[in-house]
Write a protein that holds these residues in place. Structure first.
Motif, PDB file in Angstrom:
ATOM      1  N   GLY A 427       0.772  -1.228   0.000  1.00 33.00           N
ATOM      2  CA  GLY A 427       0.000   0.000   0.000  1.00 33.00           C
ATOM      3  C   GLY A 427       0.798   1.270   0.000  1.00 33.00           C
ATOM      4  N   ASP A 428       1.975   1.268   0.676  1.00 32.04           N
ATOM      5  CA  ASP A 428       2.746   2.503   0.729  1.00 32.04           C
ATOM      6  C   ASP A 428       3.824   2.520  -0.360  1.00 32.04           C
ATOM      7  OD1 ASP A 428       4.658   0.774   1.858  1.00 32.04           O
ATOM      8  OD2 ASP A 428       4.071   1.335   3.889  1.00 32.04           O
ATOM      9  N   LEU A 429       4.355   3.709  -0.632  1.00 32.00           N
ATOM     10  CA  LEU A 429       5.224   3.916  -1.787  1.00 32.00           C
ATOM     11  C   LEU A 429       6.695   3.889  -1.394  1.00 32.00           C
ATOM     12  CD1 LEU A 429       3.085   6.706  -3.457  1.00 32.00           C
ATOM     13  CD2 LEU A 429       3.467   4.391  -4.346  1.00 32.00           C
ATOM     14  N   ASP A 430       7.450   3.095  -2.141  1.00 34.56           N
ATOM     15  CA  ASP A 430       8.878   2.915  -1.936  1.00 34.56           C
ATOM     16  C   ASP A 430       9.646   3.746  -2.962  1.00 34.56           C
ATOM     17  OD1 ASP A 430       8.265   0.649  -0.006  1.00 34.56           O
ATOM     18  OD2 ASP A 430       7.422  -0.158  -1.853  1.00 34.56           O
ATOM     19  N   VAL A 431      10.943   3.973  -2.719  1.00 38.15           N
ATOM     20  CA  VAL A 431      11.714   4.927  -3.514  1.00 38.15           C
ATOM     21  C   VAL A 431      12.986   4.283  -4.050  1.00 38.15           C
ATOM     22  CG1 VAL A 431      12.988   7.110  -3.440  1.00 38.15           C
ATOM     23  CG2 VAL A 431      10.807   6.899  -2.231  1.00 38.15           C
ATOM     24  N   LYS A 450      -0.063   2.210   7.670  1.00 43.07           N
ATOM     25  CA  LYS A 450      -0.948   2.256   8.844  1.00 43.07           C
ATOM     26  C   LYS A 450      -2.203   3.061   8.509  1.00 43.07           C
ATOM     27  CE  LYS A 450       2.337   1.512  12.621  1.00 43.07           C
ATOM     28  NZ  LYS A 450       3.434   0.997  11.796  1.00 43.07           N
ATOM     29  N   ASN A 451      -2.090   3.919   7.509  1.00 42.90           N
ATOM     30  CA  ASN A 451      -3.261   4.570   6.928  1.00 42.90           C
ATOM     31  C   ASN A 451      -3.792   3.712   5.788  1.00 42.90           C
ATOM     32  OD1 ASN A 451      -3.638   6.910   8.467  1.00 42.90           O
ATOM     33  ND2 ASN A 451      -2.077   8.030   7.326  1.00 42.90           N
ATOM     34  N   LEU A 500      -5.716   7.404   2.212  1.00 41.11           N
ATOM     35  CA  LEU A 500      -7.110   7.571   2.640  1.00 41.11           C
ATOM     36  C   LEU A 500      -7.310   7.515   4.149  1.00 41.11           C
ATOM     37  CD1 LEU A 500      -8.610   5.475  -0.260  1.00 41.11           C
ATOM     38  CD2 LEU A 500      -8.992   7.913   0.125  1.00 41.11           C
ATOM     39  N   GLY A 501      -6.232   7.678   4.908  1.00 37.46           N
ATOM     40  CA  GLY A 501      -6.400   7.736   6.359  1.00 37.46           C
ATOM     41  C   GLY A 501      -7.159   6.534   6.889  1.00 37.46           C
ATOM     42  N   LYS A 502      -8.287   6.776   7.582  1.00 38.31           N
ATOM     43  CA  LYS A 502      -9.087   5.696   8.164  1.00 38.31           C
ATOM     44  C   LYS A 502     -10.317   5.337   7.318  1.00 38.31           C
ATOM     45  CE  LYS A 502      -6.735   4.638  11.805  1.00 38.31           C
ATOM     46  NZ  LYS A 502      -6.116   3.298  11.898  1.00 38.31           N
ATOM     47  N   ARG A 526      -7.694  -0.287   0.964  1.00 38.09           N
ATOM     48  CA  ARG A 526      -6.611  -1.250   1.174  1.00 38.09           C
ATOM     49  C   ARG A 526      -6.626  -2.312   0.074  1.00 38.09           C
ATOM     50  NH1 ARG A 526      -4.188   0.009   5.887  1.00 38.09           N
ATOM     51  NH2 ARG A 526      -2.784  -1.796   5.719  1.00 38.09           N
ATOM     52  N   ARG A 527      -6.804  -1.856  -1.149  1.00 41.18           N
ATOM     53  CA  ARG A 527      -6.864  -2.780  -2.286  1.00 41.18           C
ATOM     54  C   ARG A 527      -6.060  -2.217  -3.453  1.00 41.18           C
ATOM     55  NH1 ARG A 527     -13.018  -3.686  -3.637  1.00 41.18           N
ATOM     56  NH2 ARG A 527     -12.193  -5.364  -4.924  1.00 41.18           N
ATOM     57  N   HIS A 528      -5.602  -3.149  -4.320  1.00 37.20           N
ATOM     58  CA  HIS A 528      -4.965  -2.816  -5.584  1.00 37.20           C
ATOM     59  C   HIS A 528      -5.944  -3.199  -6.688  1.00 37.20           C
ATOM     60  CE1 HIS A 528      -1.525  -2.988  -2.876  1.00 37.20           C
ATOM     61  NE2 HIS A 528      -0.831  -2.320  -3.771  1.00 37.20           N
TER      62      HIS A 528
END
Length: 534
Positions: A427-431, A450-451, A500-502, A526-528
């Motif tokens: 879900g989160d972005l890597d660099v 966590k968001n 999208l926070g919560k 929480r989906r792709h």
């Protein structure tokens, strides 16, 4: 198609818990860029090269391309481009051998798009001896189709970007060119009046950029002059494709080094007009043409307009141009933490991305000077420089978060290209960062998810470039555009990630370049997700 104005209400953010971890070795990335430097201090040696996250096999997991340069004269070693397959477990495998990308080039930039609308993204690599277009044949195999494509661009190219500027459903190509340099015409420059140093671009004449129209059948037509873009004074390094005036047509921002930046308005008839001066993006606040490198564009404050981020030379700070919505931009960096913290840095790859998934696009800058002896003449400036990260606090405010996201971000680099993607689909972005004459670095984002988030990948009947995705929840509305290019000589994954926070569910609206629209209600977060044009 006119872009509707959107107003983003800040998503409630969690406390700062994100850490970036250097996983380069653990992930199996072993790549070192070769600038070819051998004591002659030739200008291209300072420029480095780019990198890209591309879903080469269409499995939804971003793979990696790293551009390499080479020795000026043979030394018994080969420096080839690199292709890494995502193993879907946090690691990558080098699949360069036999891929078609295992060729020696003095490579600079990389961009990708599906140029033949066969469902696979094709690669374009800019190089001093001539740019190359590689057709994606599937199964991590690429074929050099430059000769039959009709593309001829030699000299000193830098970044490239694909865009559908004429809205015919085919991916066209814009290539940034730098200066008229050659080994025979190299000029002697010196920082102290005695020893040779690397020249600045003022020493050389500029080189016109190129626009190639995709005419179908794998062929391109050089329409640079016809489109009104044949300006030989530019010394271009970065490209951002954006619809700055919301008329539904792709405009082009070009970052120039020691020359005024360009903002080419799409006239919707195959031509462009440079409006950078009247828009306020050609110069710095004090009317000086800066040393601009990388660039990106996004709506970072929910105003409904696309704003600009520009990486500049040391002692010039980042440019953060806020689109006022009336054809004018205002550089907010001098009055913000963005300007203060970036003043001494030399920023190449820059981009917006929501690293903590709070619904507000943040700022990343990959930094590094061009001359390793710079500290002797400017003690406050370092050759190796750590990256910068600015957290979007809402209401147009940013804070410097570089020192609170882990020790890995304190590592000093000679960074050039930079790109982002969700490599592990958490879900989160890597660099990913490419370093000049040094090893590439991969940072994993730990804690951003966590968001909640939503990752959206689009597949158009024709090119999806320019498609707009809008996400609406109880907390507000966000939008992003599918675009090629940006950063410096690099390209990030084409999947759009929304923080999208919560929020547990959202509404998704898609505006395809063809004019078709789709709406999806109550989409779980929480989906792709992958959407195909009807």
């Amino acid at each position: 198609m006119k872009t509707t104005l959107l107003f983003l209400t800040a998503v409630t953010a969690l406390p700062q818990t994100v850490q970036f971890t250097d996983i380069t070795k653990a992930a199996g990335i072993s790549f070192t860029h070769n600038s070819g430097r051998a004591g002659k201090r030739w200008l291209p040696e300072t420029m480095g090269s780019g990198c890209a996250f591309i879903d080469a096999d269409g499995d939804g997991w971003p793979d990696i391309v790293l551009v390499n340069s080479k020795d000026w004269t043979p030394r018994g070693r080969r420096s080839v481009q690199a292709l890494y397959r995502n193993n879907r477990n946090g690691t990558f495998t080098n699949v360069t051998a036999g891929s078609g990308l295992d060729v020696e080039l003095y490579g600079m930039g990389v961009a990708f798009a599906d140029v033949d609308n066969d469902g696979r993204d094709d690669l374009y690599i800019t190089a001093l001896e001539g740019d190359r277009l590689f057709r994606n044949e599937g199964n991590f195999k690429f074929r050099d189709v430059t000769a039959e494509s009709g593309i001829v661009n030699r000299g000193f190219p830098s970044s490239a970007a694909f865009l559908d500027y004429d809205k015919d459903g085919r991916a066209d190509l814009f290539v940034a060119n730098y200066v008229q340099w050659s080994a025979k015409g190299d000029i002697f420059c010196s920082l102290d009046g005695s020893a040779k140093s690397y020249c600045t671009p003022e020493s050389y004449k500029g080189l016109a950029n190129k626009l190639y129209r995709n005419v179908g059948g794998g062929k391109f037509e050089d329409v640079t002059a016809k489109a009104g873009l044949a300006e030989a004074t530019t010394k271009s390094l970065g490209i951002a494709v954006l619809d700055y005036n919301g008329d539904g047509h792709a405009d082009i921002f070009v970052a120039n080094d020691t020359q005024p930046n360009k903002l080419y308005r799409n006239n919707r008839n195959g031509t462009f007009t440079d409006v950078a001066v009247q828009a306020g993006v050609a110069f710095s606040e004090d009317g000086v043409a800066r040393g601009a490198m990388g660039v990106d564009a996004i709506d970072y404050d929910g105003s409904g307009h696309m704003h600009l981020l520009v990486g500049n030379f040391s002692n010039q700070m980042l440019g953060l141009y806020h689109n006022e919505g009336n054809g004018l931009f205002v550089d907010e960096a001098p009055r913000s933490a963005v300007g203060k913290s970036s003043l001494l840095s030399l920023a190449f790859g820059v981009f917006f991305f929501d690293y903590d998934l709070d619904g507000r696009p943040d700022i990343f800058a990959a930094n590094g000077h061009i001359d390793e002896d710079i500290g002797r003449v400017q003690p406050k400036i370092q050759f190796r420089q750590p990256p910068l990260l600015f957290r979007n606090e809402g209401q147009g405010k940013f804070s410097d978060a570089s020192r609170v996201v882990g020790a890995a971000f304190q590592q000093a680099l000679v960074a050039r290209g930079a790109a982002y993607a969700d490599i592990d689909r958490d879900g989160d972005l890597d660099v990913l960062i490419s370093n000049n004459h040094g090893p590439a670095v991969l940072y994993r984002n730990d804690g951003g998810n966590k968001n909640n988030y939503l990752s959206v990948r689009l597949h158009g009947k024709a090119s999806a470039l320019g498609a707009v995705v809008r996400v609406t929840s109880a907390s507000g509305r966000q939008w992003q555009t599918v675009h090629s290019g940006s950063s410096y000589c690099s390209q990030s994954d084409l999947a759009l990630v929304f923080g999208l926070g919560k929020e547990a569910s959202v509404k998704v609206e898609i505006e395809w370049p063809s004019g078709k629209r789709q709406t999806f209600e109550n989409v779980k977060t929480r989906r792709h997700l992958e959407y195909r044009e009807p």
